[in-house]
Design a protein around this motif. Structure first.
Motif, PDB file in Angstrom:
ATOM      1  N   LEU A  52       0.619  -1.428   0.056  1.00 53.05           N
ATOM      2  CA  LEU A  52       0.072  -0.005  -0.296  1.00 53.05           C
ATOM      3  C   LEU A  52       0.724   1.217  -0.162  1.00 53.05           C
ATOM      4  CD1 LEU A  52      -2.953   1.171   0.385  1.00 53.05           C
ATOM      5  CD2 LEU A  52      -2.539   1.097   2.585  1.00 53.05           C
ATOM      6  N   PHE A  53       2.011   1.225   0.769  1.00 49.80           N
ATOM      7  CA  PHE A  53       2.791   2.409   0.916  1.00 49.80           C
ATOM      8  C   PHE A  53       3.494   2.648  -0.677  1.00 49.80           C
ATOM      9  CE2 PHE A  53       6.967   4.070   1.377  1.00 49.80           C
ATOM     10  CZ  PHE A  53       6.975   5.193   2.244  1.00 49.80           C
ATOM     11  N   PHE A  54       3.714   1.545  -1.170  1.00 44.92           N
ATOM     12  CA  PHE A  54       4.317   1.576  -2.579  1.00 44.92           C
ATOM     13  C   PHE A  54       3.496   2.114  -3.502  1.00 44.92           C
ATOM     14  CE2 PHE A  54       8.509  -1.473  -2.921  1.00 44.92           C
ATOM     15  CZ  PHE A  54       8.852  -1.028  -1.589  1.00 44.92           C
ATOM     16  N   GLU A  55       2.321   1.631  -3.493  1.00 46.88           N
ATOM     17  CA  GLU A  55       1.527   2.224  -4.432  1.00 46.88           C
ATOM     18  C   GLU A  55       0.960   3.744  -4.237  1.00 46.88           C
ATOM     19  OE1 GLU A  55      -2.092  -0.311  -3.722  1.00 46.88           O
ATOM     20  OE2 GLU A  55      -1.083  -2.119  -4.852  1.00 46.88           O
ATOM     21  N   GLN A  56       0.968   4.312  -2.780  1.00 47.17           N
ATOM     22  CA  GLN A  56       0.705   5.496  -2.544  1.00 47.17           C
ATOM     23  C   GLN A  56       1.664   6.492  -2.968  1.00 47.17           C
ATOM     24  OE1 GLN A  56      -0.131   5.270   1.617  1.00 47.17           O
ATOM     25  NE2 GLN A  56      -2.479   4.790   1.371  1.00 47.17           N
ATOM     26  N   HIS A  57       3.029   5.877  -3.019  1.00 50.81           N
ATOM     27  CA  HIS A  57       4.108   6.950  -3.549  1.00 50.81           C
ATOM     28  C   HIS A  57       4.707   6.537  -5.017  1.00 50.81           C
ATOM     29  CE1 HIS A  57       3.924   7.069   0.787  1.00 50.81           C
ATOM     30  NE2 HIS A  57       4.417   8.465   0.767  1.00 50.81           N
ATOM     31  N   GLN A  58       3.826   5.752  -5.412  1.00 51.56           N
ATOM     32  CA  GLN A  58       4.193   5.419  -6.976  1.00 51.56           C
ATOM     33  C   GLN A  58       5.680   4.652  -7.051  1.00 51.56           C
ATOM     34  OE1 GLN A  58       3.504   9.190  -8.985  1.00 51.56           O
ATOM     35  NE2 GLN A  58       1.258   8.888  -8.754  1.00 51.56           N
ATOM     36  N   ILE A  59       5.711   3.803  -6.316  1.00 49.60           N
ATOM     37  CA  ILE A  59       7.047   2.899  -6.397  1.00 49.60           C
ATOM     38  C   ILE A  59       6.745   1.617  -6.656  1.00 49.60           C
ATOM     39  CG2 ILE A  59       8.851   1.865  -4.810  1.00 49.60           C
ATOM     40  CD1 ILE A  59       8.169   4.111  -2.753  1.00 49.60           C
ATOM     41  N   ASP A  60       7.526   1.130  -7.865  1.00 48.58           N
ATOM     42  CA  ASP A  60       7.384  -0.129  -8.352  1.00 48.58           C
ATOM     43  C   ASP A  60       7.542  -1.283  -7.408  1.00 48.58           C
ATOM     44  OD1 ASP A  60       6.892   0.962 -11.007  1.00 48.58           O
ATOM     45  OD2 ASP A  60       9.080   0.655 -11.381  1.00 48.58           O
ATOM     46  N   ILE A  61       6.562  -2.078  -7.464  1.00 44.86           N
ATOM     47  CA  ILE A  61       6.366  -3.324  -6.584  1.00 44.86           C
ATOM     48  C   ILE A  61       7.073  -4.465  -7.064  1.00 44.86           C
ATOM     49  CG2 ILE A  61       5.061  -4.890  -5.101  1.00 44.86           C
ATOM     50  CD1 ILE A  61       2.898  -2.631  -5.199  1.00 44.86           C
ATOM     51  N   PRO A  62       8.084  -5.062  -6.560  1.00 41.45           N
ATOM     52  CA  PRO A  62       8.859  -6.144  -7.209  1.00 41.45           C
ATOM     53  C   PRO A  62       7.986  -7.254  -7.136  1.00 41.45           C
ATOM     54  CG  PRO A  62       9.604  -5.570  -4.881  1.00 41.45           C
ATOM     55  CD  PRO A  62       8.874  -4.566  -5.115  1.00 41.45           C
ATOM     56  N   CYS A  63       8.120  -8.178  -8.059  1.00 42.52           N
ATOM     57  CA  CYS A  63       7.393  -9.341  -8.261  1.00 42.52           C
ATOM     58  C   CYS A  63       8.058 -10.141  -7.032  1.00 42.52           C
ATOM     59  CB  CYS A  63       7.686  -9.976  -9.657  1.00 42.52           C
ATOM     60  SG  CYS A  63       6.618 -11.767  -9.777  1.00 42.52           S
ATOM     61  N   MET A  64       7.074 -10.865  -6.008  1.00 40.11           N
ATOM     62  CA  MET A  64       7.572 -11.463  -5.121  1.00 40.11           C
ATOM     63  C   MET A  64       7.864 -12.842  -5.419  1.00 40.11           C
ATOM     64  SD  MET A  64       7.848  -9.076  -2.894  1.00 40.11           S
ATOM     65  CE  MET A  64       7.842  -9.192  -1.107  1.00 40.11           C
ATOM     66  N   ASN A  65       7.056 -13.254  -6.394  1.00 35.36           N
ATOM     67  CA  ASN A  65       7.546 -14.787  -6.700  1.00 35.36           C
ATOM     68  C   ASN A  65       8.779 -15.049  -7.763  1.00 35.36           C
ATOM     69  OD1 ASN A  65       5.319 -15.922  -5.328  1.00 35.36           O
ATOM     70  ND2 ASN A  65       3.864 -14.936  -7.112  1.00 35.36           N
ATOM     71  N   ALA A  66       9.385 -13.715  -7.930  1.00 35.74           N
ATOM     72  CA  ALA A  66      10.218 -13.916  -8.829  1.00 35.74           C
ATOM     73  C   ALA A  66      11.602 -14.565  -8.224  1.00 35.74           C
ATOM     74  CB  ALA A  66      10.916 -12.643  -9.548  1.00 35.74           C
ATOM     75  N   GLN A  67      12.510 -15.191  -8.824  1.00 34.54           N
ATOM     76  CA  GLN A  67      13.996 -15.705  -8.242  1.00 34.54           C
ATOM     77  C   GLN A  67      14.848 -14.505  -7.816  1.00 34.54           C
ATOM     78  OE1 GLN A  67      16.490 -18.025 -10.715  1.00 34.54           O
ATOM     79  NE2 GLN A  67      17.758 -18.542  -9.207  1.00 34.54           N
ATOM     80  N   TYR A  68      15.257 -14.680  -6.563  1.00 32.71           N
ATOM     81  CA  TYR A  68      16.028 -13.758  -5.923  1.00 32.71           C
ATOM     82  C   TYR A  68      17.424 -13.913  -6.557  1.00 32.71           C
ATOM     83  CZ  TYR A  68      18.763 -10.868  -2.522  1.00 32.71           C
ATOM     84  OH  TYR A  68      19.643 -10.246  -2.071  1.00 32.71           O
ATOM     85  N   ILE A  69      17.977 -12.846  -6.873  1.00 33.99           N
ATOM     86  CA  ILE A  69      19.311 -12.716  -7.471  1.00 33.99           C
ATOM     87  C   ILE A  69      20.177 -11.872  -6.481  1.00 33.99           C
ATOM     88  CG2 ILE A  69      20.876 -12.033  -9.413  1.00 33.99           C
ATOM     89  CD1 ILE A  69      18.496 -12.423 -11.131  1.00 33.99           C
ATOM     90  N   ALA A  70      21.169 -12.666  -5.784  1.00 33.42           N
ATOM     91  CA  ALA A  70      22.089 -11.843  -4.693  1.00 33.42           C
ATOM     92  C   ALA A  70      22.749 -10.721  -5.550  1.00 33.42           C
ATOM     93  CB  ALA A  70      22.881 -12.714  -4.025  1.00 33.42           C
ATOM     94  N   ARG A  71      23.100  -9.479  -5.146  1.00 36.02           N
ATOM     95  CA  ARG A  71      23.640  -8.215  -5.862  1.00 36.02           C
ATOM     96  C   ARG A  71      25.070  -8.142  -5.187  1.00 36.02           C
ATOM     97  NH1 ARG A  71      20.266  -7.828  -9.339  1.00 36.02           N
ATOM     98  NH2 ARG A  71      18.372  -6.941  -9.089  1.00 36.02           N
TER      99      ARG A  71
END
Length: 137
Positions: free
Chosen positions: A28-47
């Motif tokens: 909800l916070f992300f939507e209110q501040h127009q921040i892209d929500i990452p796909c939570m089901n996507a594979q995590y890639i360590a940075r």
């Protein structure tokens, strides 16, 4: 001590069953501040220079839940426990009997004797032997 105890209980409850509500609030916070929500089901890639083998099989939600959310709460609980371990809590609780408010309403001779014997054994003589003594206040 009530605040420490209630905070610990709240953190444990939040840790055990607060993830879904927390995630809804974050989205909800992300939507209110127009921040892209990452796909939570996507594979995590360590940075950074982390071992890829550890993160190869996890998704983004797992990473945020386990490595961020739970790790942070566990750290807070660990800090509370290190500052207020069982020994410290007992000392603080026993010290409440020395509170002069309300005419020493919390005054209990048995607790004062326990406080003296356990935490100040070299400072007091063995005058706290009887458990049936009453206060002179």
């Amino acid at each position: 001590m009530y605040l420490v105890s209630s905070t610990t209980k709240l953190l444990k409850n939040f840790r055990d069953s607060g993830w879904n509500d927390f995630l809804v609030k974050v989205k909800l916070f992300f939507e209110q501040h127009q921040i892209d929500i990452p796909c939570m089901n996507a594979q995590y890639i360590a940075r950074r220079d982390r071992s890829r083998s550890y993160h190869d099989e996890i998704n983004v939600e797992h990473y945020y839940r386990m490595d961020i959310f739970l790790a942070t709460i566990d750290y807070q609980l660990q800090e509370l426990h290190s500052k207020f371990n069982d020994h410290t809590v007992e000392l603080l609780v026993l010290n409440t009997v020395l509170d002069p408010r309300n005419g020493f309403m919390l005054f209990k001779i048995d607790d004062i004797c326990k406080l003296a014997k356990k935490f100040y054994p070299n400072d007091f003589m063995e005058n706290c032997a009887s458990k049936n003594r009453t206060s002179t206040f």
